[in-house]
Design a protein around this motif. Structure first.
Motif, short mmCIF file in Angstrom:
data_model
loop_
_atom_site.label_atom_id
_atom_site.label_comp_id
_atom_site.label_asym_id
_atom_site.label_seq_id
_atom_site.Cartn_x
_atom_site.Cartn_y
_atom_site.Cartn_z
N GLY A 37 0.81 -1.22 0.00
CA GLY A 37 0.00 0.00 0.00
C GLY A 37 0.84 1.26 0.00
N THR A 40 2.33 1.72 -3.40
CA THR A 40 1.29 2.15 -4.34
C THR A 40 1.03 3.64 -4.22
OG1 THR A 40 0.30 -0.04 -4.21
CG2 THR A 40 -1.06 1.70 -5.11
N VAL A 41 1.04 4.15 -3.00
CA VAL A 41 0.88 5.59 -2.79
C VAL A 41 2.01 6.35 -3.49
CG1 VAL A 41 0.93 7.41 -1.05
CG2 VAL A 41 -0.45 5.39 -0.68
N TYR A 63 -5.65 7.20 -0.50
CA TYR A 63 -5.24 5.80 -0.47
C TYR A 63 -4.33 5.52 0.73
CZ TYR A 63 -3.92 1.22 -2.21
OH TYR A 63 -3.73 -0.13 -2.33
N ASN A 67 -5.08 2.84 3.64
CA ASN A 67 -4.07 1.83 3.94
C ASN A 67 -3.74 1.82 5.43
OD1 ASN A 67 -2.04 -0.12 3.47
ND2 ASN A 67 -0.51 1.48 3.28
#
Length: 87
Positions: A37, A40-41, A63, A67
């Protein structure tokens, strides 16, 4: 430079997914999911910067909050389920 950074982040995301699938314990899997996560950020923020879209930063921050909250919720679940087994 942004493309190289994005490729490096994609490699670390792949490694985190492997760790999440093969982790020996639930805590290793949780840590790998949290790493996924976080990366991904970073990927969303870098992609938004590369494309000059400022709205992607808002999506990345949202996000990140999701997360964080989901990681805390899963940790609480493991904590309470471990207490129930010990008694």
């Amino acid at each position: 430079m942004l493309i190289v950074a994005m490729l490096a982040i994609l490699v670390t995301i792949e490694l985190a997914l492997i760790r999440a699938l093969l982790g020996p314990s639930a805590y290793d899997r949780l840590l790998a999911a949290n790493l996924f996560g976080t990366k991904t950020v970073l990927l969303i923020a870098l992609g938004g910067h590369a494309l000059s879209w400022g709205g992607f930063l808002d999506v990345a921050l949202l996000y990140a909050m999701v997360n964080f909250v989901s990681t805390i919720a899963v940790m609480r679940f493991f904590e309470y389920s471990a207490r129930g087994q010990a008694q």
